[in-house]
Design an enzyme around this catalytic site. Structure first.
Site, short mmCIF file in Angstrom:
data_model
loop_
_atom_site.label_atom_id
_atom_site.label_comp_id
_atom_site.label_asym_id
_atom_site.label_seq_id
_atom_site.Cartn_x
_atom_site.Cartn_y
_atom_site.Cartn_z
N TYR A 1 0.86 -1.19 0.00
CA TYR A 1 0.00 0.00 0.00
C TYR A 1 0.90 1.23 0.00
CZ TYR A 1 -3.23 3.65 1.52
OH TYR A 1 -3.96 4.81 1.59
N GLU B 1 -3.21 7.58 -4.16
CA GLU B 1 -3.17 6.28 -3.49
C GLU B 1 -3.00 5.16 -4.50
OE1 GLU B 1 -5.93 4.77 -0.04
OE2 GLU B 1 -6.86 4.19 -1.93
#
Length: 382
Positions: A105, A193
């Site tokens: 992530y 993101e």
């Protein structure tokens, strides 16, 4: 402002951030030619996370299967944790499938308190970051990059090591993070993101992409403004933006009209504290006109869930008589069919109360916030 995954990936490509090939399919259009080999991943393009769990991400082993899945997905209502009311699918992204050895992530967002850009990363990608933070907070890496310095190689190398990226891919990660930072700053982003960022024998690749932008800076980026999909936005929030009103839809039944973000938050809190549920956050600001207040009322009354309206105004720059005039104007146009509880205090409060008392409207006056919240909840229960 949010954009779709396929748009975010186009920006990634423009900033030399590796991602996979893909083609966009729009509702009502023929399935386009695909120049990459199967298997394929079919992904619904809606403004929501958690698409996979909702059936919005599927694997196809052949071109024919990809076409069938795309047709099935098009027009479907996708219900996710973030959008429980559902989003209709009108665009589908078909990408090449990627071999996944490890998922990470990686995101960038603003950390105003520490005056920098926060790089948030984890060696456990592919799941919602909120779940990782709740269940394994030690797996979350946060590095704040000061504005005056910008991201440096040593920042990126340190983050890569803590994430568990293979040594042979660290150089690629350094370049990727610096490019992400450059994208973030140059396009006035509020969030960038990648979840997941994938590592395999070919290196690192962003197989998902999410970018949000600072609404207040969109005027500087006509190219970004052109990416806005109005069909994905809440109709009431979109209407509010036309009048420079700060509006967010919620799931309750008490409409809130307040001046000032802090007072708006306090108003929602006090409604909750007395057992009620706010239907919205609506801040008319400190310089609202009667026209803007009237628009705010129309937006509140357009929500069928609203069973009462609580007006909570502390007049400073915003004068109570302006609010009162806006209430009367709006009521005359849209009609007032729900209880209206009004608390006014501050500049021109007596004049504001006089305007309301002479309006002929069925208004429930309140002395303070506590009184207003109690009366709003009681009005719904009557």
């Amino acid at each position: 402002m949010k954009i779709h995954e396929y748009q975010a990936k186009e920006l990634f490509m423009a900033y030399s951030i590796p991602t996979q090939d893909g083609v966009l399919v729009k509702e009502g259009e023929e399935f386009p030619a695909i120049n990459f080999e199967p298997p394929y991943v079919i992904k619904a393009q809606v403004h929501s996370g958690g698409r996979g769990k909702a059936g919005g991400v599927k694997l196809a082993k052949t071109l024919e299967e990809a076409q069938n899945i795309t047709n099935e997905m098009m027009g479907k209502i996708l219900y996710t944790k973030q959008v429980p009311d559902g989003k209709r699918v009108s665009r589908v992204l078909v990408t090449t499938a990627v071999d996944i050895q490890k998922e990470f992530y990686l995101s960038l967002t603003v950390d105003a308190a520490r005056e920098g850009i926060a790089v948030i990363a984890s060696g456990e990608g592919g799941t919602e970051i909120e779940e990782t933070a709740a269940n394994r907070p030690e797996a979350i890496i946060t590095e704040v990059i000061p504005y005056e310095i910008g991201v440096k190689d040593y920042h990126a190398r340190s983050i890569a090591k803590r994430m568990g990226i293979k040594p042979q891919n660290v150089k690629t990660f350094v370049a990727m993070l610096k490019n992400l930072y450059r994208l973030f700053m140059e396009k006035d982003c509020s969030l960038v993101e990648i979840n997941p960022l994938v590592e395999n024998d070919e290196g690192l690749i962003a197989i998902d992409a999410k970018i949000n932008f600072d609404d207040n800076a969109i005027f500087r980026h006509k190219d970004i403004e052109a990416l806005r999909d109005l069909g994905e936005e809440d109709a009431k929030e979109l209407e509010a933006s036309k009048y420079d009103l700060n509006y967010v839809s919620l799931s309750g039944n008490i409409g809130c009209l307040v001046n000032g973000a802090g007072l708006a938050m306090a108003t929602m809190d006090i409604i909750k504290a007395y057992g009620g549920e706010p239907a919205n956050f609506l801040d008319v600001g400190g310089s609202a006109t009667a026209e803007r207040v009237a628009a705010a009322f129309r937006i509140l009354l357009s929500d069928p869930n609203v069973q009462a309206i609580m007006v909570n105004i502390f007049g400073g720059i915003m004068k109570c008589d302006v609010i009162a005039a806006g209430i009367v104007e709006a009521a005359g146009v849209v009609g007032l069919k729900v209880p209206l509880i009004v608390r006014l205090d501050g500049t021109n409060v007596e004049l504001g109360k006089e305007i309301l008392s002479k309006s002929g409207l069925d208004i429930i006056p309140a002395e303070d916030m506590h009184d207003a919240a109690v009366k709003a909840i009681a009005a719904i229960k009557r």
